[in-house]
Design a protein around this motif. Structure first.
Motif, PDB file in Angstrom:
ATOM      1  N   HIS A  93     -18.264  50.873  46.683  1.00 24.03           N
ATOM      2  CA  HIS A  93     -17.870  50.041  47.821  1.00 24.03           C
ATOM      3  C   HIS A  93     -18.748  48.791  47.913  1.00 24.03           C
ATOM      4  CE1 HIS A  93     -15.905  53.801  49.919  1.00 24.03           C
ATOM      5  NE2 HIS A  93     -15.537  53.639  48.670  1.00 24.03           N
ATOM      6  N   ASP A 152     -14.016  48.083  51.612  1.00 23.13           N
ATOM      7  CA  ASP A 152     -14.797  49.072  52.362  1.00 23.13           C
ATOM      8  C   ASP A 152     -16.290  48.867  52.093  1.00 23.13           C
ATOM      9  OD1 ASP A 152     -14.460  49.898  49.743  1.00 23.13           O
ATOM     10  OD2 ASP A 152     -13.431  51.755  50.256  1.00 23.13           O
ATOM     11  N   CYS A 186     -19.584  55.185  45.090  1.00 18.93           N
ATOM     12  CA  CYS A 186     -18.135  54.998  44.974  1.00 18.93           C
ATOM     13  C   CYS A 186     -17.781  53.533  44.716  1.00 18.93           C
ATOM     14  CB  CYS A 186     -17.432  55.516  46.228  1.00 18.93           C
ATOM     15  SG  CYS A 186     -15.689  55.897  45.972  1.00 18.93           S
ATOM     16  N   HIS A 203      -9.554  49.547  44.568  1.00 19.48           N
ATOM     17  CA  HIS A 203     -10.660  50.449  44.269  1.00 19.48           C
ATOM     18  C   HIS A 203     -10.930  50.404  42.782  1.00 19.48           C
ATOM     19  CE1 HIS A 203     -13.445  53.751  44.549  1.00 19.48           C
ATOM     20  NE2 HIS A 203     -13.237  53.815  45.855  1.00 19.48           N
ATOM     21  N   GLU A 210     -15.262  54.562  55.181  1.00 23.62           N
ATOM     22  CA  GLU A 210     -14.056  55.022  54.492  1.00 23.62           C
ATOM     23  C   GLU A 210     -14.172  56.479  54.048  1.00 23.62           C
ATOM     24  OE1 GLU A 210     -11.309  56.260  51.743  1.00 23.62           O
ATOM     25  OE2 GLU A 210     -13.375  55.934  51.100  1.00 23.62           O
ATOM     26  N   GLU A 211     -15.403  56.943  53.803  1.00 23.06           N
ATOM     27  CA  GLU A 211     -15.612  58.259  53.170  1.00 23.06           C
ATOM     28  C   GLU A 211     -15.431  59.429  54.137  1.00 23.06           C
ATOM     29  OE1 GLU A 211     -15.868  58.685  50.052  1.00 23.06           O
ATOM     30  OE2 GLU A 211     -16.698  56.870  49.154  1.00 23.06           O
TER      31      GLU A 211
HETATM   32 NI    NI Z   1     -14.264  54.892  47.332  1.00 17.37          NI
END
Ligand code: NI
Length: 390
Positions: A103, A76, A101, A162, A135-136
């Motif tokens: 990514h 992502d 996050c 992830h 993705e979020e």
């Molecule tokens: Ni994430």
């Protein structure tokens, strides 16, 4: 030589990509600069590039040999609307937007794997490198699927990963079956009757109704969801009124629901509608519920999870692969791809680093030490799925 060592020469390159992406974060469906960087690098190593899937998504195709067998690898690319607190050189240059996050790291690892595989070509078949936008919570995976992702790029299996700060660098976590919760966002709109705050008898107070609805919603998980199932219902915003002496005509509530099965999710939705409309009616008001399922539960295929765990064990030793990680109430939209193609989503250790930040924290940073290992997982997944002479 170990694959992680083979990827060592790319470590500096992956770190440079990762920090460049970190410094220039882009929100969902706005990842044009990131997509440019990805497409340019894929093209530079001779990988066929397709752009514009799910608006800003990128797919690379690498065909080696004659086998029609195929595998999909997904990363992502989007960042979050978070103001970065870090002060290091690669901190975000876009106010209010941050790769909180990791990514940026996911994208760099997949780009590293693509670069390595394009150079070494030790497999027979087709690899699809899937760089997903948004993705979020914005629906990037579904946008790619709606654009015919698996019709145009038919994958026999698919893998994604992830980072996880609570897992040490050098470790993986792999779980068969449900792994992450499905997630829905909801809004409840309450309509009553505005009035002077000193004359409540002539109005219908939506602030009071919203408060009662919020309290009653909490009974759903406790009293309607079977105790052996898991669900979360969080009301995260309540808005009503603008001033001190007016009873608000309308009020809104919003929040999220998480569950590990579609059945529990729909049970919660039905109960919420009943509670919201019934409670409002009891006070003479009206309520409507808008319930949007943004994420399916992330469910790993048992055989593909076994395969992924074997690849991880080969890289770091079985003792560094957690086969029973706890269920995660967070959600992930790779789940929609897993509903279509058997595959597995794994966690790679990021370590807590300085300050001990979890993802979505303003002090978070992806750990560059994890880059070669994540890329090595993708490389070995390809070489094992599409063996030479297989
Ligand atoms: Ni994430």
């Amino acid at each position: 030589m170990q694959t992680t060592e083979l990827l060592a020469p790319l470590h500096a390159q992956m770190t440079a990509w990762r920090r460049d992406i970190h410094a220039h974060p882009e929100l969902g469906f706005q990842e044009t600069r990131t997509a440019d960087l990805v497409a340019r690098q894929l093209d530079a190593v001779g990988i066929e590039v397709h752009r514009g899937l799910g608006r800003t998504g990128v797919v690379g195709i690498l065909r080696v040999g004659t086998s029609p067998r195929s595998i999909g690898l997904r990363a992502d690319m989007d960042a979050l609307p978070v103001q970065e607190a870090n002060r290091f050189a690669h901190a975000s240059r876009h106010p209010g937007v941050m790769h909180a996050c990791g990514h940026d790291g996911h994208t760099a690892m997949l780009l590293g794997a693509a670069t390595h595989l394009a150079r070494t070509r030790q497999f027979d078949g087709v690899v699809y490198f899937i760089f997903q936008p948004a993705e979020e919570g914005l629906g990037g995976a579904r946008a790619m699927l709606d654009d015919g992702l698996f019709e145009r790029f038919p994958c026999e299996s698919i893998f994604g990963m992830h980072n996880r700060p609570s897992l040490a660098v050098g470790r993986f976590a792999v779980r068969a079956g449900p792994m992450m919760a499905g997630g829905a966002f909801f809004d409840i709109e309450v309509t009553g009757k505005g009035a002077h705050a000193a004359r409540p008898q002539s109005g219908i107070d939506t602030a009071l109704v919203a408060a009662q609805i919020a309290v009653s919603l909490n009974s759903i998980v406790a009293r309607n969801v079977p105790p052996v199932e898991t669900a979360v219902l969080s009301v995260t915003r309540i808005q009503a009124g603008d001033t001190y002496n007016v009873i608000p005509h309308t009020a809104t509530l919003g929040g999220t629901v998480r569950a590990f099965s579609r059945e529990v999710m729909s049970l919660v939705e039905t109960a919420m509608r009943r509670v919201a409309t019934g409670t409002a009616e009891a006070y003479g008001a009206a309520a409507t519920l808008d319930f949007r399922e943004n994420f399916a539960p992330t469910v790993n295929d048992a055989a593909q999870a076994e395969f992924a765990a074997r690849v991880c064990s080969e890289l770091v030793g079985a003792e560094n692969v957690d086969r029973q990680p706890p269920l995660n109430m967070a959600s992930e939209d790779f789940s929609f791809m897993l509903e279509r193609v058997p595959g597995c989503y794994i966690n790679i250790g990021n370590g807590m680093g300085e300050g001990g930040c979890e993802v979505h924290h303003p002090g978070y940073d992806f750990n560059d030490e994890a880059l070669p290992l994540g890329a090595a997982f993708f490389v070995r997944a390809v070489e094992n799925k599409l063996p030479l002479g297989g």
